[in-house]
Design an enzyme around this catalytic site. Sequence first.
Site, PDB file in Angstrom:
ATOM      1  N   CYS A  16      37.887  50.002  37.432  1.00 29.94           N
ATOM      2  CA  CYS A  16      36.865  49.232  38.140  1.00 29.94           C
ATOM      3  C   CYS A  16      37.360  48.737  39.497  1.00 29.94           C
ATOM      4  CB  CYS A  16      36.439  48.039  37.284  1.00 29.94           C
ATOM      5  SG  CYS A  16      35.182  46.996  38.031  1.00 29.94           S
ATOM      6  N   CYS A  20      40.235  45.668  34.651  1.00 35.19           N
ATOM      7  CA  CYS A  20      40.017  47.011  34.119  1.00 35.19           C
ATOM      8  C   CYS A  20      40.486  48.055  35.136  1.00 35.19           C
ATOM      9  CB  CYS A  20      38.541  47.227  33.784  1.00 35.19           C
ATOM     10  SG  CYS A  20      37.925  46.096  32.497  1.00 35.19           S
ATOM     11  N   SER A  76      26.287  42.089  28.989  1.00 36.16           N
ATOM     12  CA  SER A  76      27.334  43.080  28.760  1.00 36.16           C
ATOM     13  C   SER A  76      28.699  42.426  28.910  1.00 36.16           C
ATOM     14  CB  SER A  76      27.189  44.229  29.760  1.00 36.16           C
ATOM     15  OG  SER A  76      28.243  45.155  29.603  1.00 36.16           O
ATOM     16  N   CYS A 112      20.331  45.064  37.738  1.00 38.13           N
ATOM     17  CA  CYS A 112      21.697  44.783  37.300  1.00 38.13           C
ATOM     18  C   CYS A 112      22.273  43.704  38.213  1.00 38.13           C
ATOM     19  CB  CYS A 112      22.527  46.057  37.371  1.00 38.13           C
ATOM     20  SG  CYS A 112      24.233  45.860  36.816  1.00 38.13           S
ATOM     21  N   GLY A 162      31.938  41.035  37.799  1.00 38.84           N
ATOM     22  CA  GLY A 162      32.339  39.905  36.980  1.00 38.84           C
ATOM     23  C   GLY A 162      32.125  40.122  35.496  1.00 38.84           C
ATOM     24  N   GLU A 163      32.719  39.260  34.690  1.00 41.79           N
ATOM     25  CA  GLU A 163      32.564  39.252  33.232  1.00 41.79           C
ATOM     26  C   GLU A 163      31.603  38.112  32.865  1.00 41.79           C
ATOM     27  OE1 GLU A 163      32.149  39.086  29.580  1.00 41.79           O
ATOM     28  OE2 GLU A 163      33.520  40.726  30.096  1.00 41.79           O
ATOM     29  N   CYS A 216      30.819  50.048  40.830  1.00 43.81           N
ATOM     30  CA  CYS A 216      30.815  48.596  40.993  1.00 43.81           C
ATOM     31  C   CYS A 216      31.924  48.160  41.946  1.00 43.81           C
ATOM     32  CB  CYS A 216      30.994  47.937  39.626  1.00 43.81           C
ATOM     33  SG  CYS A 216      30.739  46.162  39.647  1.00 43.81           S
ATOM     34  N   CYS A 233      36.401  39.569  39.693  1.00 40.35           N
ATOM     35  CA  CYS A 233      36.584  39.589  38.238  1.00 40.35           C
ATOM     36  C   CYS A 233      38.077  39.522  37.926  1.00 40.35           C
ATOM     37  CB  CYS A 233      35.978  40.872  37.659  1.00 40.35           C
ATOM     38  SG  CYS A 233      36.022  40.979  35.851  1.00 40.35           S
ATOM     39  N   GLU A 264      27.353  42.166  44.573  1.00 40.85           N
ATOM     40  CA  GLU A 264      26.473  43.329  44.526  1.00 40.85           C
ATOM     41  C   GLU A 264      25.428  43.190  43.418  1.00 40.85           C
ATOM     42  OE1 GLU A 264      29.757  46.717  45.902  1.00 40.85           O
ATOM     43  OE2 GLU A 264      29.082  46.602  43.818  1.00 40.85           O
ATOM     44  N   HIS A 289      34.741  51.681  25.600  1.00 38.63           N
ATOM     45  CA  HIS A 289      35.454  52.630  26.465  1.00 38.63           C
ATOM     46  C   HIS A 289      36.672  53.321  25.851  1.00 38.63           C
ATOM     47  CE1 HIS A 289      32.701  50.971  29.210  1.00 38.63           C
ATOM     48  NE2 HIS A 289      33.433  50.028  29.728  1.00 38.63           N
TER      49      HIS A 289
END
Length: 371
Positions: free
Chosen positions: A126, A123, A201, A112, A169-170, A343, A119, A86, A226
């Site tokens: 997410c 989290c 990020s 973005c 993803g990270e 996301c 990922c 995405e 967070h």
Amino acid sequence: MKNLLDYTLSELEAILSPKFRAKQIYEWIYKKNAENFDEMLNLPKDMRANLAQKFYFDPLRCVKFEESSDGSIKYLFALKDGNTIESVLLPMKEVEVDEGGNISRHARYTICVSSQVGCKMGCSFCLTAKGGLKRNLSSGEIVGQILWIKRANHIPYERRVNVVYMGMGEPLDNLMNVAKAIQILKEPDGLAIAPRRQTVSTSGLGAQIKKLGEMDLGVLLAISLHAVTNELRSKLMPVNNAYNIEAVMDAVRGFPIDMRKRVMFEYLVIRGINDSVKDAKTLVKLLHGIKAKVNLIYFNPHEGSEYGRPELADMLKFQEYLRAHGVTCTIRQSKGLDISAACGQLKQRSQNLSPVSNDGDKLTDTQKSKS
């Protein structure tokens, strides 16, 4: 065949003869929006044919997009191997026209982008994490997202966009490819997106933050914090078990940042979980000595989530406390609430769609949604 978007200009110069052809190719792709080698008319015909046998520069196809009433657009892209990712186009400021009909301020956009298929950070809030990590994106697949979105929305070459590595993803788990994408994007003969317009990020990979800092690419840094206690952060973000809050803060303090800029701390506010003034007080203490800016983000509800969207009053109290104690703080304007904004949400809702035209205007009604 190889993805031409994976190459920096210097890498392309090293494999082409004469090397000035590399700049011509860059110009055709990034400035003139060429869609195939046949359009590159100042290249010899035999060279165009040879390039077409060895390279491609269309690493993704749009299979669906949703446009919000606020102008934000979320895209679902299919890659060459069938995996999907995405990307999001966010309009930041609208075009302004003076009394004479002349443009006094051009529209401004942020794109973005995703850095991985899936990922592995896990989290709890997410959707992307639910499917785990499938693979890293190449630098060209990252660059391709910006290139496609600029083309589809007719954003002129000379109009710069901001890029945020904050999609699926990270980014720091795919550091080398993200770093190379940053270099490709900043190339003056390419899209010429300056590093100061690019923000990486991260969920807080301390060692990788240090490595990114050592590269000194000139990019901005955003930390997905967070939570203000290790107990809660570990519950929300398992990565905290490897890099706790103290380790993240130490890594941030050593990160090179332009004197005119600040490190962004993203704080996803969840109703009844991390939205109290007590949390705000602890956050002020954590940020002591860091040139920081806090971005409060409304939790975006999605199917199956156990968390709720915070109340506006609580967001304002949180913001007011931070500001009163010298911390720059903004509340991110929620966008795309009428579409699959969370996301991974569009991906989850769009299983089994086939790739379609590279032109978003040619999507079928079932693949295109406008709210």
